[in-house]
Design a protein around this motif. Sequence first.
Motif, PDB file in Angstrom:
ATOM      1  N   ASP A 121       0.845  -1.200   0.000  1.00 45.12           N
ATOM      2  CA  ASP A 121       0.000   0.000   0.000  1.00 45.12           C
ATOM      3  C   ASP A 121       0.879   1.248   0.000  1.00 45.12           C
ATOM      4  O   ASP A 121       1.613   1.513   0.964  1.00 45.12           O
ATOM      5  N   LEU A 122       0.804   2.010  -1.084  1.00 42.55           N
ATOM      6  CA  LEU A 122       1.578   3.243  -1.203  1.00 42.55           C
ATOM      7  C   LEU A 122       1.267   4.205  -0.066  1.00 42.55           C
ATOM      8  O   LEU A 122       2.170   4.831   0.505  1.00 42.55           O
ATOM      9  N   ALA A 123      -0.011   4.346   0.274  1.00 43.50           N
ATOM     10  CA  ALA A 123      -0.408   5.276   1.330  1.00 43.50           C
ATOM     11  C   ALA A 123       0.168   4.856   2.676  1.00 43.50           C
ATOM     12  O   ALA A 123       0.653   5.697   3.453  1.00 43.50           O
ATOM     13  N   LYS A 124       0.134   3.566   2.976  1.00 48.77           N
ATOM     14  CA  LYS A 124       0.665   3.095   4.256  1.00 48.77           C
ATOM     15  C   LYS A 124       2.184   3.235   4.312  1.00 48.77           C
ATOM     16  O   LYS A 124       2.756   3.537   5.368  1.00 48.77           O
ATOM     17  N   ALA A 125       2.848   3.019   3.168  1.00 48.87           N
ATOM     18  CA  ALA A 125       4.301   3.179   3.134  1.00 48.87           C
ATOM     19  C   ALA A 125       4.693   4.626   3.414  1.00 48.87           C
ATOM     20  O   ALA A 125       5.604   4.905   4.208  1.00 48.87           O
ATOM     21  N   CYS A 126       3.994   5.569   2.768  1.00 47.07           N
ATOM     22  CA  CYS A 126       4.311   6.987   2.963  1.00 47.07           C
ATOM     23  C   CYS A 126       3.972   7.432   4.388  1.00 47.07           C
ATOM     24  O   CYS A 126       4.750   8.154   5.028  1.00 47.07           O
ATOM     25  N   ALA A 127       2.808   7.003   4.891  1.00 44.40           N
ATOM     26  CA  ALA A 127       2.421   7.373   6.248  1.00 44.40           C
ATOM     27  C   ALA A 127       3.382   6.776   7.271  1.00 44.40           C
ATOM     28  O   ALA A 127       3.720   7.418   8.272  1.00 44.40           O
ATOM     29  N   GLY A 128       3.840   5.556   7.022  1.00 41.74           N
ATOM     30  CA  GLY A 128       4.773   4.915   7.936  1.00 41.74           C
ATOM     31  C   GLY A 128       6.108   5.627   7.989  1.00 41.74           C
ATOM     32  O   GLY A 128       6.722   5.744   9.061  1.00 41.74           O
ATOM     33  N   ARG A 208      -1.723 -14.314   5.277  1.00 46.99           N
ATOM     34  CA  ARG A 208      -0.454 -13.588   5.173  1.00 46.99           C
ATOM     35  C   ARG A 208      -0.248 -12.640   6.347  1.00 46.99           C
ATOM     36  O   ARG A 208       0.879 -12.207   6.599  1.00 46.99           O
ATOM     37  N   TYR A 209      -1.326 -12.251   7.034  1.00 44.85           N
ATOM     38  CA  TYR A 209      -1.255 -11.333   8.177  1.00 44.85           C
ATOM     39  C   TYR A 209      -0.532 -10.025   7.799  1.00 44.85           C
ATOM     40  O   TYR A 209       0.285  -9.514   8.563  1.00 44.85           O
ATOM     41  N   ASP A 210      -0.859  -9.479   6.640  1.00 44.23           N
ATOM     42  CA  ASP A 210      -0.088  -8.344   6.141  1.00 44.23           C
ATOM     43  C   ASP A 210      -0.926  -7.082   5.936  1.00 44.23           C
ATOM     44  O   ASP A 210      -0.558  -6.208   5.154  1.00 44.23           O
ATOM     45  N   ASP A 211      -2.040  -6.949   6.642  1.00 45.36           N
ATOM     46  CA  ASP A 211      -2.871  -5.760   6.502  1.00 45.36           C
ATOM     47  C   ASP A 211      -2.124  -4.475   6.856  1.00 45.36           C
ATOM     48  O   ASP A 211      -2.456  -3.401   6.347  1.00 45.36           O
ATOM     49  N   GLU A 212      -1.123  -4.560   7.734  1.00 45.10           N
ATOM     50  CA  GLU A 212      -0.430  -3.360   8.182  1.00 45.10           C
ATOM     51  C   GLU A 212       0.283  -2.635   7.049  1.00 45.10           C
ATOM     52  O   GLU A 212       0.487  -1.421   7.112  1.00 45.10           O
ATOM     53  N   GLN A 213       0.665  -3.361   6.001  1.00 45.19           N
ATOM     54  CA  GLN A 213       1.385  -2.709   4.908  1.00 45.19           C
ATOM     55  C   GLN A 213       0.835  -3.053   3.531  1.00 45.19           C
ATOM     56  O   GLN A 213       1.426  -2.662   2.522  1.00 45.19           O
ATOM     57  N   SER A 214      -0.314  -3.721   3.480  1.00 42.22           N
ATOM     58  CA  SER A 214      -0.884  -4.131   2.205  1.00 42.22           C
ATOM     59  C   SER A 214      -2.253  -3.498   1.970  1.00 42.22           C
ATOM     60  O   SER A 214      -2.984  -3.196   2.913  1.00 42.22           O
ATOM     61  N   LEU A 215      -2.567  -3.332   0.703  1.00 42.88           N
ATOM     62  CA  LEU A 215      -3.878  -2.888   0.249  1.00 42.88           C
ATOM     63  C   LEU A 215      -4.617  -4.095  -0.309  1.00 42.88           C
ATOM     64  O   LEU A 215      -4.075  -4.814  -1.158  1.00 42.88           O
ATOM     65  N   TYR A 216      -5.834  -4.331   0.162  1.00 41.85           N
ATOM     66  CA  TYR A 216      -6.687  -5.411  -0.342  1.00 41.85           C
ATOM     67  C   TYR A 216      -7.924  -4.789  -0.983  1.00 41.85           C
ATOM     68  O   TYR A 216      -8.546  -3.900  -0.405  1.00 41.85           O
ATOM     69  N   VAL A 217      -8.278  -5.261  -2.177  1.00 45.84           N
ATOM     70  CA  VAL A 217      -9.513  -4.823  -2.817  1.00 45.84           C
ATOM     71  C   VAL A 217     -10.222  -6.035  -3.407  1.00 45.84           C
ATOM     72  O   VAL A 217      -9.607  -7.062  -3.712  1.00 45.84           O
ATOM     73  N   MET A 218     -11.544  -5.892  -3.566  1.00 44.98           N
ATOM     74  CA  MET A 218     -12.351  -6.861  -4.297  1.00 44.98           C
ATOM     75  C   MET A 218     -13.073  -6.087  -5.390  1.00 44.98           C
ATOM     76  O   MET A 218     -13.697  -5.056  -5.121  1.00 44.98           O
TER      77      MET A 218
END
Length: 223
Positions: A121-128, A208-218
């Motif tokens: 997730d670009l937004a999470k990377a920048c915010a982090g 994967r337990y990766d919500d902290e740094q991943s973007l999920y969409v359907m």
Amino acid sequence: MRRLNFDPRTVAFVEHDLARLSARLRLRRVDFGGRGPDSRRLHLGCGGRRVPGWLNCDVSGSELDVDLAAGRLPFPDRSAEVVVMQHVVEHLELHGQLIPLLRELRRVCTPDAALWLSCPDLAKACAGYVADRGRALRDDRCSRYPDYSLGGAPVQQFVNDLFQARGRHRNLFDLELLTWALDQAGFDLVEQVKEAELLAAHPEFPPRYDDEQSLYVMARRSR
């Protein structure tokens, strides 16, 4: 090539391109006999994760090797009821590879099919980075992969690693950019979700337990 002391990224690119060429050549001999694939559930970019009951595809070493960057999939029209791609789209060039693949997926999917995607997730990377130079993101990665290391570099290097993945990533996406790409391909119903929603719908997938740094969409299409 590795013994000739080339840049490891160069070696990885050449090896990947050779795998793509091999997948294209082998795919010419695949014949579905006018029917759909063995499974109407496609797991694309599966890597080493084989999910039972799904057709697990990747560029090499999979149940059906497919070059996802080629702009053409070997499946009949409206033959797939659901598609899952986890951490794949960031490896594809936006205009020349990803959008053509998404258009192919729209062709392959039935009108009511669901397309599940995840990526860094670009937004999470920048915010982090702004919050703590990426320390929490790094710690999250280490909690899931205890052997992960920055080789002694300061914590900011994790943000570089997230963006570049040692040369393997082409783009990071936030919700707006990924929604735009999906809309270009005809998936005009896009919803941000959590990993838990994917697992609730398809519990056979390993978490994967990766919500902290991943973007999920359907995504689905309305037309």
